[in-house]
Structure formats: C-alpha cells, structure tokens
Scaffold this motif. Structure first.
Motif, short mmCIF file in Angstrom:
data_model
loop_
_atom_site.label_atom_id
_atom_site.label_comp_id
_atom_site.label_asym_id
_atom_site.label_seq_id
_atom_site.Cartn_x
_atom_site.Cartn_y
_atom_site.Cartn_z
N ASN A 131 0.78 -1.18 -0.08
CA ASN A 131 0.14 -0.14 0.06
C ASN A 131 0.88 1.28 -0.09
N ASN A 132 0.31 2.23 -0.50
CA ASN A 132 0.98 3.93 -0.60
C ASN A 132 2.41 3.63 -0.91
N ALA A 146 4.09 0.48 -1.98
CA ALA A 146 3.46 -0.38 -3.00
C ALA A 146 4.56 -0.89 -4.08
#
Length: 95
Positions: free
Chosen positions: A80-81, A84
């Motif tokens: 994520n974020n 990633a």
C-alpha cells in the motif's frame, strides 16, 4: 536501454503524447507499446516494479501517468501507499 522502443523503426525512445506513445523519428503512434518495456523492467528488477522505477525506465515524469499505465498492465499490485510495488503476472511462477 531505457525507454519505449518504436515497433516500426526500432529506435529508442518513444514519447508520451496525448495518451499515446509517439516515435520522434518515424511518427508511429501506439497506445500499448509500453507493455514489452514493463516486461523487460520486471526481468531486470527481479519482478518488483515500483512507480519510481517505471518512471525512470519509461522516461515519463508523471507518477499519475505511470499509475494508470500499471493499472491497465498485466501486473499485480502488492503493498500500500509508498510501499506499493507491482509484479508481472507472466514472471510470477519463475521469480
């Protein structure tokens, strides 16, 4: 070599112009010529493509453009974020 090669004249590197790749030499245009380049990047990076590495390899400055290209490419997003990264589906069983 970095960049997207032209499928017609085989020269490097195509430019991103109005949602398509355009060759500055023969003016060939295509919307999906980045896919082989992403495959080669996955091979070179042990199947771990980040937005930053894709920008450097494809020669595009915009993170938003790369995000959209990766969303439409045959890759799977992991993390994520800022953490990633993307894995190419054709290489997942090998690397």
């Amino acid at each position: 070599m970095k960049g997207v090669p032209c499928p017609a004249c085989k020269k490097y590197a195509m430019n991103r112009v109005r949602l398509r790749w355009q060759c500055p030499f023969c003016h060939e245009r295509s919307s999906d010529d980045h896919l082989p380049a992403l495959f080669y990047l996955a091979l070179l990076s042990e199947n771990r493509i980040t937005n930053k590495s894709a920008r450097e390899f494809l020669g595009t400055d915009s993170p938003e453009v790369i995000k959209k290209l990766l969303q439409r490419a045959p890759v799977i997003r992991k993390g994520n974020n800022k953490g990633a990264y993307y894995k190419h589906v054709d290489l997942m069983k090998y690397l």
